[in-house]
Design a protein around this motif. Structure first.
Motif, PDB file in Angstrom:
ATOM      1  N   PRO A 196       6.973  80.827  25.344  1.00 19.97           N
ATOM      2  CA  PRO A 196       6.014  79.714  25.947  1.00 19.97           C
ATOM      3  C   PRO A 196       6.996  78.591  26.036  1.00 19.97           C
ATOM      4  CG  PRO A 196       4.780  80.702  24.305  1.00 19.97           C
ATOM      5  CD  PRO A 196       6.000  81.317  24.086  1.00 19.97           C
ATOM      6  N   GLY A 197       7.065  78.068  27.322  1.00 14.70           N
ATOM      7  CA  GLY A 197       7.830  76.875  27.473  1.00 14.70           C
ATOM      8  C   GLY A 197       9.465  76.882  27.812  1.00 14.70           C
ATOM      9  N   GLU A 198       9.793  78.267  27.706  1.00 15.74           N
ATOM     10  CA  GLU A 198      11.109  78.769  27.821  1.00 15.74           C
ATOM     11  C   GLU A 198      11.451  79.070  29.552  1.00 15.74           C
ATOM     12  OE1 GLU A 198      14.690  78.372  28.164  1.00 15.74           O
ATOM     13  OE2 GLU A 198      14.311  78.143  25.783  1.00 15.74           O
ATOM     14  N   ALA A 241      10.291  98.090  20.748  1.00 11.47           N
ATOM     15  CA  ALA A 241      10.761  96.778  20.394  1.00 11.47           C
ATOM     16  C   ALA A 241      10.470  95.681  21.477  1.00 11.47           C
ATOM     17  CB  ALA A 241      12.473  96.717  20.170  1.00 11.47           C
ATOM     18  N   ALA A 242      10.338  94.551  20.787  1.00 10.15           N
ATOM     19  CA  ALA A 242       9.953  93.348  21.697  1.00 10.15           C
ATOM     20  C   ALA A 242      10.942  92.273  21.537  1.00 10.15           C
ATOM     21  CB  ALA A 242       8.615  92.757  21.317  1.00 10.15           C
ATOM     22  N   VAL A 243      11.417  91.957  22.587  1.00 12.08           N
ATOM     23  CA  VAL A 243      12.663  90.779  22.542  1.00 12.08           C
ATOM     24  C   VAL A 243      12.193  89.467  23.089  1.00 12.08           C
ATOM     25  CG1 VAL A 243      15.061  90.270  23.325  1.00 12.08           C
ATOM     26  CG2 VAL A 243      14.436  92.784  22.917  1.00 12.08           C
ATOM     27  N   LEU A 244      12.502  88.431  22.064  1.00  9.31           N
ATOM     28  CA  LEU A 244      11.824  87.142  22.329  1.00  9.31           C
ATOM     29  C   LEU A 244      13.215  86.179  22.649  1.00  9.31           C
ATOM     30  CD1 LEU A 244       8.933  86.665  20.338  1.00  9.31           C
ATOM     31  CD2 LEU A 244       8.871  87.542  22.675  1.00  9.31           C
ATOM     32  N   TRP A 245      13.210  85.774  23.898  1.00  6.19           N
ATOM     33  CA  TRP A 245      14.412  84.723  24.176  1.00  6.19           C
ATOM     34  C   TRP A 245      13.997  83.299  24.175  1.00  6.19           C
ATOM     35  CZ3 TRP A 245      19.470  84.741  24.939  1.00  6.19           C
ATOM     36  CH2 TRP A 245      20.081  83.635  25.455  1.00  6.19           C
ATOM     37  N   ALA A 246      14.654  82.546  23.397  1.00  5.34           N
ATOM     38  CA  ALA A 246      14.551  81.099  23.215  1.00  5.34           C
ATOM     39  C   ALA A 246      16.003  80.409  23.371  1.00  5.34           C
ATOM     40  CB  ALA A 246      13.858  80.519  22.073  1.00  5.34           C
ATOM     41  N   HIS A 247      16.115  79.552  24.655  1.00  2.78           N
ATOM     42  CA  HIS A 247      17.433  78.920  24.608  1.00  2.78           C
ATOM     43  C   HIS A 247      17.569  77.664  23.758  1.00  2.78           C
ATOM     44  CE1 HIS A 247      20.732  78.000  27.274  1.00  2.78           C
ATOM     45  NE2 HIS A 247      20.416  76.748  27.049  1.00  2.78           N
ATOM     46  N   SER A 248      16.698  76.932  23.391  1.00  2.00           N
ATOM     47  CA  SER A 248      16.933  75.941  22.683  1.00  2.00           C
ATOM     48  C   SER A 248      15.811  75.971  21.286  1.00  2.00           C
ATOM     49  CB  SER A 248      16.506  74.585  23.336  1.00  2.00           C
ATOM     50  OG  SER A 248      15.170  74.631  23.484  1.00  2.00           O
ATOM     51  N   ARG A 249      16.010  75.072  20.497  1.00  2.00           N
ATOM     52  CA  ARG A 249      15.306  74.840  19.065  1.00  2.00           C
ATOM     53  C   ARG A 249      14.218  74.375  19.581  1.00  2.00           C
ATOM     54  NH1 ARG A 249      17.852  74.998  13.953  1.00  2.00           N
ATOM     55  NH2 ARG A 249      19.588  76.340  14.232  1.00  2.00           N
ATOM     56  N   THR A 250      13.891  73.723  20.600  1.00  2.00           N
ATOM     57  CA  THR A 250      12.330  73.110  21.000  1.00  2.00           C
ATOM     58  C   THR A 250      11.676  74.086  21.386  1.00  2.00           C
ATOM     59  OG1 THR A 250      13.336  72.593  23.179  1.00  2.00           O
ATOM     60  CG2 THR A 250      13.657  70.943  21.459  1.00  2.00           C
ATOM     61  N   THR A 251      12.062  75.075  21.886  1.00  2.00           N
ATOM     62  CA  THR A 251      11.084  76.270  22.533  1.00  2.00           C
ATOM     63  C   THR A 251      10.933  77.291  21.402  1.00  2.00           C
ATOM     64  OG1 THR A 251      12.954  77.093  23.583  1.00  2.00           O
ATOM     65  CG2 THR A 251      11.683  75.793  24.931  1.00  2.00           C
ATOM     66  N   ALA A 252      11.804  77.492  20.449  1.00  2.00           N
ATOM     67  CA  ALA A 252      11.682  78.589  19.637  1.00  2.00           C
ATOM     68  C   ALA A 252      10.507  78.453  18.577  1.00  2.00           C
ATOM     69  CB  ALA A 252      13.077  78.886  18.752  1.00  2.00           C
ATOM     70  N   LEU A 278      14.882  88.751  18.030  1.00  2.00           N
ATOM     71  CA  LEU A 278      15.008  87.379  18.475  1.00  2.00           C
ATOM     72  C   LEU A 278      16.147  87.088  19.268  1.00  2.00           C
ATOM     73  CD1 LEU A 278      13.554  85.512  15.258  1.00  2.00           C
ATOM     74  CD2 LEU A 278      12.399  86.425  17.459  1.00  2.00           C
ATOM     75  N   ALA A 279      16.240  86.660  20.453  1.00  2.00           N
ATOM     76  CA  ALA A 279      17.596  86.294  21.213  1.00  2.00           C
ATOM     77  C   ALA A 279      17.805  85.010  21.620  1.00  2.00           C
ATOM     78  CB  ALA A 279      17.672  87.460  22.262  1.00  2.00           C
ATOM     79  N   GLY A 280      18.822  84.635  21.727  1.00  2.00           N
ATOM     80  CA  GLY A 280      19.248  83.317  22.240  1.00  2.00           C
ATOM     81  C   GLY A 280      19.645  82.244  21.184  1.00  2.00           C
ATOM     82  N   PRO A 281      20.317  81.040  21.508  1.00  2.00           N
ATOM     83  CA  PRO A 281      20.623  80.363  20.489  1.00  2.00           C
ATOM     84  C   PRO A 281      19.435  79.228  19.960  1.00  2.00           C
ATOM     85  CG  PRO A 281      21.048  79.457  22.889  1.00  2.00           C
ATOM     86  CD  PRO A 281      20.435  80.738  23.126  1.00  2.00           C
ATOM     87  N   GLY A 282      18.283  79.365  20.448  1.00  2.00           N
ATOM     88  CA  GLY A 282      17.345  78.581  19.875  1.00  2.00           C
ATOM     89  C   GLY A 282      16.742  78.885  18.409  1.00  2.00           C
ATOM     90  N   TRP A 283      17.131  80.246  18.000  1.00  2.00           N
ATOM     91  CA  TRP A 283      16.398  80.727  17.022  1.00  2.00           C
ATOM     92  C   TRP A 283      17.670  80.508  15.953  1.00  2.00           C
ATOM     93  CZ3 TRP A 283      11.736  81.980  17.400  1.00  2.00           C
ATOM     94  CH2 TRP A 283      11.114  82.431  18.399  1.00  2.00           C
TER      95      TRP A 283
END
Length: 328
Positions: A196-198, A241-252, A278-283
């Motif tokens: 959410p929010g990403e 599998a479920a892949v969750l993408w978060a680009h930033s720490r604020t959305t992870a 979990l994918a993306g630099p936010g995690w």
């Protein structure tokens, strides 16, 4: 003295970030063409010719009409005036994107994006995908260019946001044009979603396209999927599998990740769980928990997911290594 090296129209187009059609149009309309043709037919561009085109590109990027830019380039190309061998054409000037060491296709793509030359961006993307395939094109052409655009507008206020928007849209369109292979029979799907929010969804769009090429069924939910909808989708689809993408720490959202990892689905007495990736630099490293793994690159992530779908790897082994080119 050795003769000056000459390039084909396709090679010049990739270097300068214009489409071959544009080069032929400029030659036909403004006589800004190559001085040499092999056998009278095949265009071969010398460094002097390329220098004129470089000047043409520079002027049109500043808003000069093509006819005026062509006259200026023909009359004032530095290589033509100097009478010596032209230097290799490289990206430069205040509008250049900081790509560093990159494939020539990436440099051409960056040039076309800065000029907001949408047809050239689309054609260059299609050519790179056809020549190198999706994974290599993403990791060595698209992702470096997207990173460079992001760094540029971050350091220049909002001046280059339009470049990022145009490039992102064209990348997304190119990914959506990739035709998936037929789904493998009786294989559980892979669910892909942004938290959410990403809103940065391009990396999982690339993953969706790559999985589709391999015939792995995908349920793609894109950007900013609400938490409740995400949990309902996992229960309804029973993904491997479920892949969750978060680009930033604020959305992870680590609490959401734990919630998704704990979801059970299926009939009573035969309940199942999905692996959470979990994918993306936010995690951060603290995000990983039970039945949860990490993806760090498109190429390695595809291998992790393929093994999971085949039942050959536990979720906790996901993404131990791999290039950090999955983000953008």
């Amino acid at each position: 003295m050795d003769p000056e090296p000459a390039l084909s129209t396709g090679a010049v187009a990739r270097r300068l970030g214009v489409s071959p059609t544009t080069l032929r149009s400029w030659e036909r309309r403004y006589a800004i063409g190559p001085a040499h043709r092999e056998d009278g037919r095949h265009r071969r561009w010398t460094p002097r010719d390329i220098a004129r085109l470089e000047e043409m590109c520079r002027l049109t990027a500043r808003g000069v009409p093509p006819s005026e830019a062509a006259r200026a380039a023909l009359g004032a190309a530095p290589a033509a005036r100097a009478g010596g061998r032209a230097a290799a054409v490289v990206p430069g000037g205040p509008g250049a994107l900081p790509l560093g060491e990159a494939r020539p296709e990436g440099r051409g793509l960056a040039r076309a994006a800065v000029r907001l030359d949408q047809p050239a961006v689309a054609e260059l993307l299609e050519a790179a995908l056809a020549e190198h395939g999706l994974v290599t094109t993403w990791e060595e052409v698209i992702a470096p260019t997207l990173h460079a655009v992001g760094r540029k507008w971050a350091s220049a206020g909002e001046r280059y946001i339009e470049v990022e928007h145009l490039l992102s849209w064209q990348v997304s369109a190119a990914l959506h044009r990739i035709r998936p292979a037929p789904d493998q029979a009786r294989v559980p799907p892979v669910l892909l979603a942004c938290v959410p929010g990403e809103l940065h969804s391009l990396p999982i769009e690339a993953l969706a396209a790559a999985l589709g090429e391999r015939g792995l069924p995908v349920r793609m939910f894109g950007a900013a999927l609400p938490a409740g909808a995400l949990c309902d989708a996992v229960r309804r689809t029973g993904p491997r599998a479920a892949v969750l993408w978060a680009h930033s720490r604020t959305t992870a959202d680590r609490a959401l990740a734990r919630s998704v990892a704990g979801i059970e689905w299926g009939l009573r007495g035969a309940r199942g769980h999905s692996a959470l990736l979990l994918a993306g630099p936010g995690w951060g490293p603290e995000s990983q928990g039970p039945r949860t793994g990490r993806l760090f690159g498109l190429r390695s992530g595809l291998g992790v997911i393929a093994d999971l779908v085949a039942g050959q790897a536990p979720a906790t082994a996901a993404g131990r290594a791999g290039p950090a080119a999955y983000g953008s």
